[in-house]
Design a protein around this motif. Structure first.
Motif, PDB file in Angstrom:
ATOM      1  N   ARG A 395      16.973 103.642  18.175  1.00 52.75           N
ATOM      2  CA  ARG A 395      17.475 104.198  19.439  1.00 52.75           C
ATOM      3  C   ARG A 395      16.624 105.376  19.893  1.00 52.75           C
ATOM      4  O   ARG A 395      16.247 105.485  21.065  1.00 52.75           O
ATOM      5  N   ASN A 396      16.314 106.273  18.971  1.00 47.95           N
ATOM      6  CA  ASN A 396      15.520 107.449  19.325  1.00 47.95           C
ATOM      7  C   ASN A 396      14.108 107.078  19.768  1.00 47.95           C
ATOM      8  O   ASN A 396      13.514 107.757  20.615  1.00 47.95           O
ATOM      9  N   LEU A 397      13.563 106.004  19.203  1.00 45.09           N
ATOM     10  CA  LEU A 397      12.235 105.555  19.607  1.00 45.09           C
ATOM     11  C   LEU A 397      12.254 104.913  20.994  1.00 45.09           C
ATOM     12  O   LEU A 397      11.312 105.069  21.780  1.00 45.09           O
ATOM     13  N   TYR A 413       3.655 100.841  19.153  1.00 44.03           N
ATOM     14  CA  TYR A 413       4.500 102.039  19.126  1.00 44.03           C
ATOM     15  C   TYR A 413       5.620 101.908  18.095  1.00 44.03           C
ATOM     16  O   TYR A 413       5.899 102.837  17.335  1.00 44.03           O
ATOM     17  N   LEU A 414       6.248 100.724  18.051  1.00 41.41           N
ATOM     18  CA  LEU A 414       7.388 100.531  17.154  1.00 41.41           C
ATOM     19  C   LEU A 414       6.987 100.370  15.691  1.00 41.41           C
ATOM     20  O   LEU A 414       7.861 100.288  14.823  1.00 41.41           O
ATOM     21  N   GLU A 415       5.686 100.343  15.407  1.00 44.58           N
ATOM     22  CA  GLU A 415       5.269 100.364  14.004  1.00 44.58           C
ATOM     23  C   GLU A 415       5.744 101.640  13.314  1.00 44.58           C
ATOM     24  O   GLU A 415       5.926 101.665  12.089  1.00 44.58           O
ATOM     25  N   SER A 416       5.957 102.697  14.090  1.00 38.75           N
ATOM     26  CA  SER A 416       6.464 103.938  13.508  1.00 38.75           C
ATOM     27  C   SER A 416       7.882 103.774  12.962  1.00 38.75           C
ATOM     28  O   SER A 416       8.302 104.519  12.069  1.00 38.75           O
ATOM     29  N   PHE A 417       8.614 102.796  13.487  1.00 42.99           N
ATOM     30  CA  PHE A 417       9.976 102.532  12.989  1.00 42.99           C
ATOM     31  C   PHE A 417       9.959 102.269  11.490  1.00 42.99           C
ATOM     32  O   PHE A 417      10.824 102.756  10.748  1.00 42.99           O
ATOM     33  N   TYR A 418       8.983 101.499  11.018  1.00 47.63           N
ATOM     34  CA  TYR A 418       8.937 101.110   9.616  1.00 47.63           C
ATOM     35  C   TYR A 418       8.667 102.298   8.694  1.00 47.63           C
ATOM     36  O   TYR A 418       9.037 102.276   7.520  1.00 47.63           O
ATOM     37  N   THR A 419       8.033 103.336   9.220  1.00 48.74           N
ATOM     38  CA  THR A 419       7.787 104.542   8.434  1.00 48.74           C
ATOM     39  C   THR A 419       8.939 105.532   8.542  1.00 48.74           C
ATOM     40  O   THR A 419       9.378 106.105   7.543  1.00 48.74           O
ATOM     41  N   LEU A 420       9.451 105.727   9.754  1.00 49.61           N
ATOM     42  CA  LEU A 420      10.521 106.700   9.969  1.00 49.61           C
ATOM     43  C   LEU A 420      11.816 106.328   9.259  1.00 49.61           C
ATOM     44  O   LEU A 420      12.620 107.201   8.915  1.00 49.61           O
ATOM     45  N   ARG A 421      12.037 105.039   9.019  1.00 56.04           N
ATOM     46  CA  ARG A 421      13.265 104.605   8.353  1.00 56.04           C
ATOM     47  C   ARG A 421      13.214 104.805   6.841  1.00 56.04           C
ATOM     48  O   ARG A 421      14.232 104.709   6.165  1.00 56.04           O
ATOM     49  N   TYR A 543       3.080 109.273  13.680  1.00 52.85           N
ATOM     50  CA  TYR A 543       2.855 110.150  14.834  1.00 52.85           C
ATOM     51  C   TYR A 543       2.683 109.373  16.132  1.00 52.85           C
ATOM     52  O   TYR A 543       2.250 109.937  17.136  1.00 52.85           O
ATOM     53  N   ARG A 544       2.988 108.085  16.114  1.00 52.28           N
ATOM     54  CA  ARG A 544       2.716 107.274  17.295  1.00 52.28           C
ATOM     55  C   ARG A 544       3.570 107.721  18.481  1.00 52.28           C
ATOM     56  O   ARG A 544       4.788 107.881  18.361  1.00 52.28           O
ATOM     57  N   ALA A 545       2.930 107.922  19.610  1.00 52.05           N
ATOM     58  CA  ALA A 545       3.622 108.380  20.812  1.00 52.05           C
ATOM     59  C   ALA A 545       4.058 107.187  21.653  1.00 52.05           C
ATOM     60  O   ALA A 545       3.483 106.096  21.555  1.00 52.05           O
ATOM     61  N   PRO A 546       5.079 107.349  22.492  1.00 49.81           N
ATOM     62  CA  PRO A 546       5.504 106.262  23.368  1.00 49.81           C
ATOM     63  C   PRO A 546       4.378 105.825  24.292  1.00 49.81           C
ATOM     64  O   PRO A 546       3.513 106.643  24.655  1.00 49.81           O
TER      65      PRO A 546
END
Length: 549
Positions: A395-397, A413-421, A543-546
């Motif tokens: 949601r935050n992404l 961009y959503l590759e950051s999801f796999y790290t942030l989780r 660090y991926r930005a939108p």
């Protein structure tokens, strides 16, 4: 005096750990993790020609309306996204797992606006920002754990060979309403579906998704069969697959390494009392753990773990005989008669316990979530906490994005999801796998010592119990803390062995205990990803930005 001896033994043991654990790490790092490959067929359908979005197409398609799917639909719908949910069966599910929500998961439920109570308690308010408080309480419908006879859970009771100890969640800084919750899984899911359906921009439809629609490597939508049997297609910039542990769509989106270490035998005990009410009960039985927890004011769920991929036959009475002769003698006296009576009624259910590390293939236009994406042994009841935490991250992404039609940039961009989780997910996954192996009986002397040490370590109380329980509850998702406590148990066990005087035999068993502990936790950590788990900030995707568009 005894405490000093344990400290002395622990110091000697730590020296042993320094040599043995490093050796074990490199030894295990050279071995490939074993696991059965999911044999589900790939379910993607190529599209000829260009797919153009229509004005009435949704922003997001969600496949599945279980815990993850229903919660995600409500969350994205609240953010103004047009969401179309396709669920195989919208009737109330009837499962024997997914009935315990840890306190960390309950807090995520609040953060997502799926659980509401009066914001009049300063201690809890201090833990949340003003913006999050506004988001949490701006909800007009009732909470998802209300009116389903959900029970509060304040911790665990651990039983072993006639001894028991109680482990409480560290909830002192929270309002009294914050705790774990146990309930009928189906009732909980129906409440979330109802809540999602109250939003005008969320549509729930009963249908069976047969394939993902793919064009030039990008997922454009889904092909599905409606409740009436019509073959239909639905298109959206983003398709999120949440179709559960038996997913028939995940093979095109990840590399599924599914392991089935055991099966659960489920019973439902009625009109009896637990030794410690409002606590989950874990019996360290032989050959593997037995769980009891209340799921309503009159019902107690019992889950008997049976190692391996098969259970004794129900039809010829072998399973009932096994439960009565092997398991029943190890059950606390307060539950024994009800346990036998439930077996005699014959309502015995089984299900495989699956574990699967997250191994995604980043695919433009699609994302995996929930049990379709990542599973762990259900012993610790952490699955829903991981799913709800993942939804908060996603949601935050997605919130900054006004246009999701650039599939390639969105995927990157959503590759950051796999790290942030990872902090939450890897902590709960690793703890579940490690605890299950420690709690199972073993003929190996080193494993026996590890199991005994774990029980005695948790029984010490203070930081020795609060630390592990805060990890279990999802309130302290810190992988390093997990590793520290895990090896603290191992060193504690070696210290017990070396007292009062070390001998060659004891030193040998102690070395094997450390090796055994390393052999349990290091493969799990390796599967989770050492870098993402412990050093997520070093991963570029962090660090991926939108997308600028």
């Amino acid at each position: 005096m005894v405490e000093d001896q344990y400290v002395l033994g622990s110091i000697l043991a730590s020296v042993l750990l320094g040599f043995v654990s490093v050796y074990a790490f490199f030894l295990l790092n050279n071995n490939k993790k074993n696991g059965s490959i999911d044999t589900t067929t790939t379910a993607t359908t190529a599209i000829n020609g260009e797919c153009r979005a229509r004005n009435d197409d949704p922003d997001v398609i969600i496949v599945g309306a279980g815990v993850a799917g229903a919660a995600l639909a409500h969350t994205l719908g609240k953010d103004g996204r047009r969401v179309h949910v396709i669920e195989r069966d919208l009737a109330e599910p009837d499962r024997i797992v997914g009935e315990l929500l840890q306190p960390g998961g309950y807090l995520k439920l609040i953060e997502l606006g799926l659980e509401v109570f009066e914001p009049c308690f300063p201690l809890f308010c201090s833990l949340l920002t003003v913006s999050r408080m506004i988001n949490i309480y701006d909800v007009s419908t009732t909470d998802c754990v209300q009116e389903i006879d959900a029970q509060q859970v304040f911790g665990y009771a651990l039983f072993k060979n006639g001894k028991n100890t109680r482990l409480s969640y560290p909830l002192e800084k929270f309002h009294t309403d914050v705790s774990g919750r146990s309930f009928h899984n189906g009732r909980f899911i129906q409440r979330m579906r109802e809540k999602a359906a109250t939003l005008s921009n969320v549509q729930l439809e009963q249908g069976t998704v047969t394939s993902l629609l793919e064009e030039n490597g990008t997922i454009k939508g889904v092909q599905y069969k409606s409740k009436k049997g019509e073959e239909l297609a639905k298109y959206a910039p983003l398709t999120i697959v949440c179709d559960g542990c038996f997913s028939n769509l995940r093979r095109s989106l990840c590399n599924p390494q599914v392991d089935v270490p055991s099966c659960f035998v489920g019973l439902l005990l009625e009109n009896c009392k637990l030794p410690y009410e409002n606590h989950g009960h874990v019996i360290l039985a032989d050959p593997s753990p037995v769980l009891f927890y209340r799921i309503s004011s009159t019902e107690i769920r019992c889950l008997v773990d049976v190692p391996g991929q098969k259970v004794p036959s129900i039809s010829n009475g072998d399973l009932a005989k096994y439960l009565k002769t092997v398991i029943a003698p190890q059950i606390p006296p307060e539950l024994h008669d009800s346990f036998i009576a439930t077996i005699d009624k014959g309502n015995i259910r089984t299900m495989p316990n699956r574990s699967m590390p997250a191994a995604p293939h980043p695919t433009p236009g699609a994302l995996l979530m929930g049990d379709a994406f990542n599973m762990r042994h259900p012993l610790t009841g952490g699955g829903m906490t991981v799913a709800l935490s993942d939804i908060v991250v996603l949601r935050n992404l997605l919130r900054p994005l006004k246009d999701m039609n650039d599939a390639a940039n969105l995927c990157k961009y959503l590759e950051s999801f796999y790290t942030l989780r990872k902090p939450v997910a890897s902590t709960i996954n690793t703890l579940a796998g490690a605890l299950y192996k420690v709690f199972c009986a073993s003929p190996d002397q080193a494993r026996k010592e590890m199991r005994e040490a774990c029980f005695d370590y948790l029984s010490l109380g203070g930081a020795c119990s609060e630390g592990p329980v805060s990890l279990l509850s999802g309130l302290n998702p810190r992988p390093l803390s997990l590793v520290v406590h895990f090896f603290a148990v191992a060193i504690f066990g070696v210290g017990r062995l070396l007292l009062p005087f070390p001998s060659p035999k004891k030193i040998w068993i102690g070395a094997r205990l450390i090796l055994s502990a390393s052999g349990i936790i290091f493969p799990i950590i390796r599967a989770e990803g050492v870098r993402q788990m412990f050093f997520p900030a070093t991963v570029p995707a962090y660090y991926r930005a939108p997308p600028a568009k």
